[in-house]
Design a protein around this motif. Structure first.
Motif, PDB file in Angstrom:
ATOM      1  N   ARG A  70       0.834  -1.281  -0.087  1.00 10.19           N
ATOM      2  CA  ARG A  70      -0.185   0.034   0.033  1.00 10.19           C
ATOM      3  C   ARG A  70       0.884   1.122  -0.091  1.00 10.19           C
ATOM      4  NH1 ARG A  70      -3.531  -1.010   5.284  1.00 10.19           N
ATOM      5  NH2 ARG A  70      -1.405  -1.523   5.948  1.00 10.19           N
ATOM      6  N   ARG A  71       2.202   1.077   0.395  1.00  7.90           N
ATOM      7  CA  ARG A  71       3.019   2.300   0.558  1.00  7.90           C
ATOM      8  C   ARG A  71       4.300   1.591  -0.053  1.00  7.90           C
ATOM      9  NH1 ARG A  71       3.166   5.203   6.527  1.00  7.90           N
ATOM     10  NH2 ARG A  71       4.282   6.616   4.915  1.00  7.90           N
ATOM     11  N   PRO A  72       5.166   2.424  -0.778  1.00  7.59           N
ATOM     12  CA  PRO A  72       5.002   3.747  -0.874  1.00  7.59           C
ATOM     13  C   PRO A  72       3.904   4.067  -1.847  1.00  7.59           C
ATOM     14  CG  PRO A  72       7.401   3.324  -1.259  1.00  7.59           C
ATOM     15  CD  PRO A  72       6.299   1.822  -1.192  1.00  7.59           C
ATOM     16  N   GLU A  73       3.492   5.057  -2.334  1.00  8.93           N
ATOM     17  CA  GLU A  73       2.723   5.602  -3.594  1.00  8.93           C
ATOM     18  C   GLU A  73       3.734   6.025  -4.650  1.00  8.93           C
ATOM     19  OE1 GLU A  73      -0.371   8.399  -2.901  1.00  8.93           O
ATOM     20  OE2 GLU A  73      -0.334   8.117  -0.711  1.00  8.93           O
TER      21      GLU A  73
ATOM     22  N   LEU B 252      10.723   6.896   2.967  1.00  7.06           N
ATOM     23  CA  LEU B 252      10.385   5.480   3.244  1.00  7.06           C
ATOM     24  C   LEU B 252      11.557   4.494   3.035  1.00  7.06           C
ATOM     25  CD1 LEU B 252       6.726   5.260   1.990  1.00  7.06           C
ATOM     26  CD2 LEU B 252       7.465   5.481   4.126  1.00  7.06           C
TER      27      LEU B 252
ATOM     28  N   GLU C 297       4.559  -0.691   7.333  1.00  8.53           N
ATOM     29  CA  GLU C 297       3.553  -1.927   6.625  1.00  8.53           C
ATOM     30  C   GLU C 297       4.698  -3.122   6.861  1.00  8.53           C
ATOM     31  OE1 GLU C 297       1.458  -2.936   2.473  1.00  8.53           O
ATOM     32  OE2 GLU C 297       2.414  -1.047   2.746  1.00  8.53           O
TER      33      GLU C 297
ATOM     34  N   SER D 229       9.137   4.161   7.829  1.00  5.84           N
ATOM     35  CA  SER D 229       9.175   5.437   7.633  1.00  5.84           C
ATOM     36  C   SER D 229      10.105   6.359   8.375  1.00  5.84           C
ATOM     37  CB  SER D 229       7.532   6.095   7.669  1.00  5.84           C
ATOM     38  OG  SER D 229       7.215   5.866   9.008  1.00  5.84           O
TER      39      SER D 229
END
Length: 235
Positions: free
Chosen positions: A45-48, A145, A198, A230
């Motif tokens: 879901r992360r990173p974007e 991140l 995450e 993060s």
């Protein structure tokens, strides 16, 4: 903490990381499947990914991760690897902005320059994790991140399989392998200042069994994992 030597079932002759990956470089692309790492990255879901501007790709190998990042819209990617043979192939692939031959624990890249530090399938070659997480922290800008794809420690303990390759016409060769429990990752990362954002895992499924039918008794076992850390924006 347990040592991989306590679980090793293969007892292959073992070489250091640079020697091993120089030897593996000619056939590496034929022996690594995307399900090990790239498919796992795609599930995060992360990173974007499109928001990432500058990435440090530590242990960049032949450039597989760098090429994947390019498809996600990342425009500046600096790669680091200890193996000259792997870097030669990464250069031919052309995904990276720069390539540097260096240890991932002392990259020589600039402080605070990256909004993503990423490493895939390298931590089993590090005797200790703290220097890696500290270097990643040094490279990261506030709010950045760190994404790390790793072999799951349970897989390593269950199979007793070191990272290895088979030279053409030769016998299997292991590359120096270490076992790190999830708790070791958490402790080393938190000590460096990172915050866990995450954690996801992949299991051995039909896709893997189609390629590795001898692994049928491992169906449903964890194989690889991805942790996303993060750096607080005000650190």
């Amino acid at each position: 903490m347990p040592s991989f030597a306590d679980y090793d079932r293969r007892n292959y002759p073992t070489v250091d990381v640079a020697t091993g990956y120089d030897g593996w470089a000619p056939t590496y692309e034929q022996t690594v499947m995307d399900e090990m790492d790239l498919a796992l990255l795609a599930r995060l879901r992360r990173p974007e990914w499109p928001r990432i501007r500058r990435a440090a790709d530590l242990g960049c190998g032949t450039g597989r991760t760098g090429a994947w990042l390019r498809t996600q819209g990342v425009s500046h990617i600096d790669g680091v690897d200890v193996s000259a043979g792997m870097l030669e192939r990464a250069a031919a692939r052309g995904a990276h902005t720069t390539l540097t031959q260096a240890d991932v624990r002392a990259t020589g890249l600039a402080d605070g320059s990256y909004d993503l530090v990423i490493a895939s399938l390298i931590d089993e070659h590090l005797p200790e994790l703290a220097p890696f997480y500290a270097e990643a922290w040094r490279l990261a800008a506030p709010g950045a991140l760190c994404v790390l794809v790793s072999f799951h420690p349970q897989f390593m303990m269950t199979t007793g399989m070191p990272t290895h390759y088979t030279p053409q016409g030769g016998e299997p060769v292991a590359i120096s392998t270490n076992l790190h429990l999830l708790s070791e990752h958490v402790t080393a990362a938190l000590d460096a200042g990172w915050v866990l954002a995450e954690l996801t895992e992949t299991l051995i499924d039909d896709t893997w069994l189609a390629a590795k039918p001898k692994w049928r008794d491992l169906r449903g076992q964890p194989f690889t994992m991805a942790t996303v850390w993060s750096r607080p924006a005000q650190s």
